[in-house]
Design a protein around this motif. Structure first.
Motif, short mmCIF file in Angstrom:
data_model
loop_
_atom_site.label_atom_id
_atom_site.label_comp_id
_atom_site.label_asym_id
_atom_site.label_seq_id
_atom_site.Cartn_x
_atom_site.Cartn_y
_atom_site.Cartn_z
N VAL A 1 0.87 -1.17 0.00
CA VAL A 1 0.00 0.00 0.00
C VAL A 1 0.91 1.22 0.00
N LYS B 1 0.39 5.37 0.34
CA LYS B 1 -0.57 6.43 0.62
C LYS B 1 0.15 7.76 0.61
N ASN C 1 -0.49 11.49 1.94
CA ASN C 1 -1.33 12.29 2.83
C ASN C 1 -0.95 13.76 2.69
N ARG D 1 3.94 10.60 3.33
CA ARG D 1 3.67 9.41 2.54
C ARG D 1 3.81 8.21 3.47
N GLU D 2 3.03 7.18 3.18
CA GLU D 2 3.13 5.95 3.95
C GLU D 2 3.37 4.81 2.97
N THR E 1 6.62 5.85 7.47
CA THR E 1 6.01 7.13 7.12
C THR E 1 7.16 8.07 6.81
#
Length: 160
Positions: free
Chosen positions: A67, A69, A71, A75-76, A93
């Protein structure tokens, strides 16, 4: 993945988790920076078959997922692979925007290697060249990784 310089359809983009260490080798008056791969984990049997058969690599196939992500300011990144019915996780993160890698830094030593080495047998090692543009990095602000090293890599790797 490429074989004889050609991309293989449906096998160009995939998760990979690898365990490696970094080396420098002095040859013809120049230091060559490289990586020795101990283990590479991928989600597709075809990748393992091609890499191990044609390149004498050390791939294995396991269930994997990831995954990514983005934000507001971060970012993750989450990469997971399953061994013995347990998910192992690398989860970090980072700052949202990439930054340049400083010369002579640890990050430069890790990213700027242009040779790979793999064991052929007890007396021979294969050297291959790796080409890539100079990378940038994302500054890690949080790491929540959980890895069962013995379960993934075996007890032999953990003994001193």
């Amino acid at each position: 993945m490429r074989v004889l310089g050609m991309k293989i359809p449906f096998l160009s983009d995939f998760e990979e988790v690898n365990l490696r260490f970094y080396v420098k080798r002095f040859e013809n008056g120049v230091w060559k920076r490289g990586a020795v791969f101990i283990s590479k984990i991928v989600p597709k049997h075809t990748i393992t078959l091609v890499a191990n058969t044609f390149y004498n690599e050390h791939y294995r196939t396991l269930p994997m997922k990831h995954v990514l992500k983005v934000n507001g300011n971060s970012r993750e990144f989450i990469y997971q692979w399953k061994v013995k019915n347990k998910w192992n996780t690398i989860q970090v993160t980072t700052q949202k925007n990439p930054i340049a890698i400083a010369p002579d830094s640890e990050a430069e030593f890790i990213t700027e290697h242009y040779f790979g080495y793999t064991k052929i047998n007890e007396n021979a090692t294969f050297e291959y060249e790796v080409t890539h543009p100079r990378w940038q990095q994302f500054e890690v602000t949080k790491n929540e990784s959980v890895i069962d090293f013995e379960g993934v890599y075996g007890k032999e790797l953990l003994t001193d």
